[in-house]
Motif scaffolding. Sequence first.
Motif, PDB file in Angstrom:
ATOM      1  N   GLN A 417      -8.783  10.333  10.468  1.00 53.36           N
ATOM      2  CA  GLN A 417      -9.452   9.077  10.136  1.00 53.36           C
ATOM      3  C   GLN A 417     -10.062   8.465  11.392  1.00 53.36           C
ATOM      4  O   GLN A 417      -9.422   8.406  12.446  1.00 53.36           O
ATOM      5  CB  GLN A 417      -8.470   8.081   9.523  1.00 53.36           C
ATOM      6  CG  GLN A 417      -9.109   6.706   9.249  1.00 53.36           C
ATOM      7  CD  GLN A 417      -8.140   5.734   8.599  1.00 53.36           C
ATOM      8  OE1 GLN A 417      -7.172   6.143   7.962  1.00 53.36           O
ATOM      9  NE2 GLN A 417      -8.395   4.455   8.749  1.00 53.36           N
ATOM     10  N   ARG A 440     -15.839   0.082   8.950  1.00 50.87           N
ATOM     11  CA  ARG A 440     -16.337   1.302   8.337  1.00 50.87           C
ATOM     12  C   ARG A 440     -15.394   2.442   8.693  1.00 50.87           C
ATOM     13  O   ARG A 440     -15.091   2.673   9.871  1.00 50.87           O
ATOM     14  CB  ARG A 440     -17.755   1.623   8.830  1.00 50.87           C
ATOM     15  CG  ARG A 440     -18.349   2.890   8.225  1.00 50.87           C
ATOM     16  CD  ARG A 440     -18.594   2.753   6.732  1.00 50.87           C
ATOM     17  NE  ARG A 440     -19.315   3.916   6.189  1.00 50.87           N
ATOM     18  CZ  ARG A 440     -19.594   4.091   4.899  1.00 50.87           C
ATOM     19  NH1 ARG A 440     -19.213   3.167   4.011  1.00 50.87           N
ATOM     20  NH2 ARG A 440     -20.253   5.158   4.494  1.00 50.87           N
ATOM     21  N   ARG A 442     -14.088   6.636   7.963  1.00 48.64           N
ATOM     22  CA  ARG A 442     -14.344   7.982   7.464  1.00 48.64           C
ATOM     23  C   ARG A 442     -13.032   8.758   7.524  1.00 48.64           C
ATOM     24  O   ARG A 442     -12.403   8.859   8.591  1.00 48.64           O
ATOM     25  CB  ARG A 442     -15.413   8.694   8.289  1.00 48.64           C
ATOM     26  CG  ARG A 442     -15.802  10.085   7.752  1.00 48.64           C
ATOM     27  CD  ARG A 442     -16.903  10.690   8.601  1.00 48.64           C
ATOM     28  NE  ARG A 442     -17.418  11.929   8.025  1.00 48.64           N
ATOM     29  CZ  ARG A 442     -16.925  13.139   8.272  1.00 48.64           C
ATOM     30  NH1 ARG A 442     -15.890  13.266   9.105  1.00 48.64           N
ATOM     31  NH2 ARG A 442     -17.461  14.210   7.719  1.00 48.64           N
ATOM     32  N   THR A 444     -11.069  12.421   6.414  1.00 44.35           N
ATOM     33  CA  THR A 444     -11.166  13.784   5.905  1.00 44.35           C
ATOM     34  C   THR A 444      -9.761  14.304   5.622  1.00 44.35           C
ATOM     35  O   THR A 444      -8.823  14.059   6.390  1.00 44.35           O
ATOM     36  CB  THR A 444     -11.860  14.721   6.909  1.00 44.35           C
ATOM     37  OG1 THR A 444     -11.080  14.795   8.109  1.00 44.35           O
ATOM     38  CG2 THR A 444     -13.247  14.206   7.237  1.00 44.35           C
ATOM     39  N   VAL A 454     -13.792  14.371   1.788  1.00 45.48           N
ATOM     40  CA  VAL A 454     -14.266  13.355   2.722  1.00 45.48           C
ATOM     41  C   VAL A 454     -14.415  12.034   1.968  1.00 45.48           C
ATOM     42  O   VAL A 454     -15.080  11.979   0.930  1.00 45.48           O
ATOM     43  CB  VAL A 454     -15.609  13.754   3.360  1.00 45.48           C
ATOM     44  CG1 VAL A 454     -16.089  12.658   4.308  1.00 45.48           C
ATOM     45  CG2 VAL A 454     -15.488  15.078   4.100  1.00 45.48           C
ATOM     46  N   LYS A 456     -15.415   7.885   2.504  1.00 41.73           N
ATOM     47  CA  LYS A 456     -16.006   6.874   3.371  1.00 41.73           C
ATOM     48  C   LYS A 456     -15.897   5.519   2.685  1.00 41.73           C
ATOM     49  O   LYS A 456     -16.054   5.421   1.476  1.00 41.73           O
ATOM     50  CB  LYS A 456     -17.468   7.197   3.666  1.00 41.73           C
ATOM     51  CG  LYS A 456     -17.685   8.532   4.366  1.00 41.73           C
ATOM     52  CD  LYS A 456     -19.165   8.801   4.584  1.00 41.73           C
ATOM     53  CE  LYS A 456     -19.388  10.156   5.244  1.00 41.73           C
ATOM     54  NZ  LYS A 456     -20.836  10.441   5.450  1.00 41.73           N
TER      55      LYS A 456
END
Length: 691
Positions: A417, A440, A442, A444, A454, A456
């Motif tokens: 992350q 924000r 992201r 995986t 993934v 987001k």
Amino acid sequence: MSSENKRKLTKVRASIGASILALTSIAPAHAQSADTDIIVTATRATTATKTDTPILRIPQSINIVTDAQIETIGARSIVEALSYTAGVAGGNDNSLGDFNYLRGFESVLYVDGLKRNFGFVYLPRADVNALERIELLVGPASVLYGAGSSGGITNMQSKKPLFEFGGSVSASYGSFNRKEGVVDVYGPLSDTIAVRLVALARDSDSRIDYIPNNRVLFQPAITWKPSEKTEVTALGIYQRDKNPPNYNVVPLPASILAAPGRRVPGSRFLGEPDINGKGYKKNGAATLLISHEFSDAIRFASSTRYSKAFTDQREVYVAPYANPLDPFLDPAKTIVPRNIFAIKAHYRTFQSDNNIAVKFDTGPVTHKFLAGVDYSYFRQLARQAFDVTTPINIYNPVYGTAPQPFYFPQTRQVVKQTGFYAQDQIDFGEIASLVLGIRRDRVTKTESFSPRAVDKKTTKRAGLTVNVTPTLAPYVSYSESFLPVSGLNQFGNSYVPLSGKQKEVGVKWQPYKTTLLRATYYTLKEDNALRTDPNNPLNQVQTGSTKSKGFEFQLDHNVAKDISLTANYAHGTVKQSGEFRQRDNTPKDTAGLFATKTTAITDELSLRYGGGVRYVGKQQSGTPAAFPFFRLVTPSYTLVDAIVAVDYGNWTLQVNALNLLDDQYYPTCYNFGFCANGEPRTVQGTLTYRF
């Protein structure tokens, strides 16, 4: 069996769900006392904003329990330490983990601002003796912490070195032959270097036959402070537990629905000593905390941790049965089926959180702007075993019949992350303060036998506090969260992230620096909610949403060498979409009162005494589509705790009793087959020398 299915199965067996009550420390009492007689604790917090901010100016519920309060309660675990904290629901002591629920959603655990648990992992439980305080940020907190629960986070802060010599040595003995020794020593090595060591050894049985509760812990720390503007602290920890699962779920006809003479004793062990008792857990970690002020206006902070852990856990337990009202396999109704589960897991984690805070003015408005980036890497290598095994006579158990577990091939899970966040704390002088934040992320996920996923997400936060008077501060806030779900469902499909949104209004009143009152109303919604599959109680599906709303009241008053008091009440409804009833195993009402009084006998000798009362409302369990023949009600219960202590100079002899009246109760029962027995009366005496 997927890790998420195992998580559900384990929670079924665990006793989570008994809501506990209040006792958040925060300021103490009378202004007329001398400063040496006042305990001013928890008037400020860092978890809520990642800056040092007065609690009165934080537009969100924040609960704090200090090490002194943990000691007063006589808590032996995180769950017990939070047993008088508003908005928290815990349950029975469960060696699988420190489960606590905030506003109906499981809290995510952090240590020193960095995540401790990535999903449902089998780490050793945190030890309260190694902590200086526990901060609970109630409600969504993803803007600052990334993937997290809709209910909030539990941030445990480690004991750190001090530039003054001191410490304590204690020895305790209590119920279940519990013997424990703790050493906590700190002090300076020079004008710029200070050290601290917390060490613990425990040898103990547990409330369940054949289950030990042993622990060894070392937590060294060193701080380098070359100037008032720079501080670097390195902490290490090594912990090894031998404490197999102790939830001991019992079939309904032998617990809450038992006929006279048919109830199984709470200490009855229904596993296998040669299987359940073989496992252990160990954890090692190194943490580096850095702060530096470039000027009065610019400050840098960094937290980094590397950890490795290993778990060898094996358990034979009573299995779910098609008819929960009659799980027996024989006409005499004594023999029940069992399953076996085992896991050997290696965990490796790296995390780093770095931010810069900048203070500046725009006209009459003052800003404290925070910008940061954090990264986490979590890897799990695991071999699991799951199967049906030999049954057992719950009234006359014979052990040694179950074979050792057969492990499936190793699986691998990696979660990464990265998050970027920004926050602005805007102060309109003495009038009001505003907090705005955005992030924000992201994430995986790579798991064996499944494609790389993934996720987001952008999350937001806003809160306004109005300073009606210097001591009265109403506030309103909005916050969001998201939480990726590890594992696969029973059919090999992955889960989408949970997403939470909360609106909260409240008021905080601090008439003295020793007294704080908080009243809060909130509405909270989590989308993509996980719920029990109506066609298979051991599987979870995602459908609709879960809504939680309620009211919390809390009063804390604390004066050293006099009276300390905490009182609270919480009412919350938690419902899943399409259902018009309280969610399973979630009480609507909790309440609590804890008070102590200190009476001076001589200048050096004093007596402290008091206790608490905890109330947890009734719970229900049952999905009509799965088991249409009944809906199970778990009765409410009220427990009494007590403390008496003698302080003489540097010595303290303290005795704590939890569930003083030894009431029989069930923290959680499930309509598809089980109850967990409540904690019996536990008494512990501790002799402490402080220097």
